[in-house]
Write a protein that holds these residues in place. Sequence first.
Motif, PDB file in Angstrom:
ATOM      1  N   ASN A   1       6.041  -7.430   2.926  1.00  0.00           N
ATOM      2  CA  ASN A   1       6.260  -6.092   2.369  1.00  0.00           C
ATOM      3  C   ASN A   1       7.198  -6.139   1.165  1.00  0.00           C
ATOM      4  O   ASN A   1       7.013  -5.388   0.195  1.00  0.00           O
TER       5      ASN A   1
ATOM      6  N   THR B   1      -3.089  -7.263  -9.721  1.00  0.00           N
ATOM      7  CA  THR B   1      -4.200  -6.506  -9.159  1.00  0.00           C
ATOM      8  C   THR B   1      -4.002  -6.303  -7.653  1.00  0.00           C
ATOM      9  O   THR B   1      -3.285  -7.082  -6.999  1.00  0.00           O
ATOM     10  N   PRO B   2      -4.627  -5.288  -7.088  1.00  0.00           N
ATOM     11  CA  PRO B   2      -4.535  -5.077  -5.635  1.00  0.00           C
ATOM     12  C   PRO B   2      -4.996  -6.290  -4.835  1.00  0.00           C
ATOM     13  O   PRO B   2      -4.397  -6.609  -3.802  1.00  0.00           O
TER      14      PRO B   2
ATOM     15  N   ASP C   1       4.274  -4.676  -6.976  1.00  0.00           N
ATOM     16  CA  ASP C   1       3.777  -3.351  -7.351  1.00  0.00           C
ATOM     17  C   ASP C   1       4.372  -2.881  -8.668  1.00  0.00           C
ATOM     18  O   ASP C   1       3.845  -1.957  -9.299  1.00  0.00           O
ATOM     19  N   THR C   2       5.467  -3.482  -9.095  1.00  0.00           N
ATOM     20  CA  THR C   2       6.116  -3.111 -10.363  1.00  0.00           C
ATOM     21  C   THR C   2       5.652  -4.012 -11.514  1.00  0.00           C
ATOM     22  O   THR C   2       6.186  -3.921 -12.612  1.00  0.00           O
TER      23      THR C   2
ATOM     24  N   MET D   1      -2.253  -8.856  -4.922  1.00  0.00           N
ATOM     25  CA  MET D   1      -1.148  -8.389  -4.100  1.00  0.00           C
ATOM     26  C   MET D   1      -1.443  -8.615  -2.618  1.00  0.00           C
ATOM     27  O   MET D   1      -0.583  -9.053  -1.852  1.00  0.00           O
ATOM     28  N   GLN D   2      -2.683  -8.322  -2.230  1.00  0.00           N
ATOM     29  CA  GLN D   2      -3.073  -8.514  -0.835  1.00  0.00           C
ATOM     30  C   GLN D   2      -3.074  -9.991  -0.472  1.00  0.00           C
ATOM     31  O   GLN D   2      -2.704 -10.368   0.643  1.00  0.00           O
TER      32      GLN D   2
ATOM     33  N   ARG E   1       5.140  -7.315  -1.719  1.00  0.00           N
ATOM     34  CA  ARG E   1       4.259  -6.244  -2.197  1.00  0.00           C
ATOM     35  C   ARG E   1       5.041  -5.224  -3.028  1.00  0.00           C
ATOM     36  O   ARG E   1       4.563  -4.788  -4.090  1.00  0.00           O
ATOM     37  N   GLN E   2       6.215  -4.865  -2.567  1.00  0.00           N
ATOM     38  CA  GLN E   2       7.047  -3.911  -3.312  1.00  0.00           C
ATOM     39  C   GLN E   2       7.411  -4.479  -4.684  1.00  0.00           C
ATOM     40  O   GLN E   2       7.376  -3.763  -5.693  1.00  0.00           O
TER      41      GLN E   2
ATOM     42  N   TRP F   1       0.445 -10.951   0.162  1.00  0.00           N
ATOM     43  CA  TRP F   1       0.866 -10.336   1.429  1.00  0.00           C
ATOM     44  C   TRP F   1       0.329 -11.145   2.600  1.00  0.00           C
ATOM     45  O   TRP F   1       1.065 -11.470   3.541  1.00  0.00           O
TER      46      TRP F   1
END
Length: 212
Positions: free
Chosen positions: A86, A98-99, A93-94, A102-103, A89-90, A106
């Motif tokens: 997490n 890409t999603p 996110d800044t 990021m996944q 991811r935080q 994670w």
Amino acid sequence: MITELDKIIVPDSKIITEAQDLVHEHGNELIWNHSNRVYLFGAVKGDQDKVKYDHELLYISALFHDLGLTKQYSSDDLRFEVDGANAARQFLDTHNITPDQMQLVWDAIALHTTPGVAEHKESEVALLFHGVGMDVMGDNFEQFSEAIRKAVTQKFPRNDFKNDIIEAFYNGIKHKPETTFGNMKEDVIKHFQPDYANPNFCTCIVNSKWDS
């Protein structure tokens, strides 16, 4: 077999520098050295096995994988692996990530202590798992040349790593031992608290509210 550490790409970018700064700020020498060794061992294995992977995503995963043990990122009720995931991811996110990327990060962090699953997922997930396994338990030890092992540990010393990492695990999860139910970190709790016992899986089934 790779014998020279300078053959390994270590990404150097703005996002990497910022991730490194977070480890320096909220982690300690143990986490810093361990995280960098994990990346290098994972990258060496990836290169030797001729696996395609994103060096930057693997390095970020390595840098964040144990930050869930720190006061800054530790939650009251989540597995420390999820706390680290997490936090990553935080952070991502800044940035222009890409999603899907990021996944991937994670998943790599959240699954890094889950054998039987992580090694069968995407390259970055598997290589983080292998890097952690090599540094913590010596998994696939002979796949790494003596020259590489020596070079990595000279650059990022182990010191009293065997004892220090077990203590670091315990200090990071002792306030939420129930999060170790069903995973190997229960062994860490029992190392310091021999009488501790998580719920028994079979008992959970038998005592459920179902009639049969």
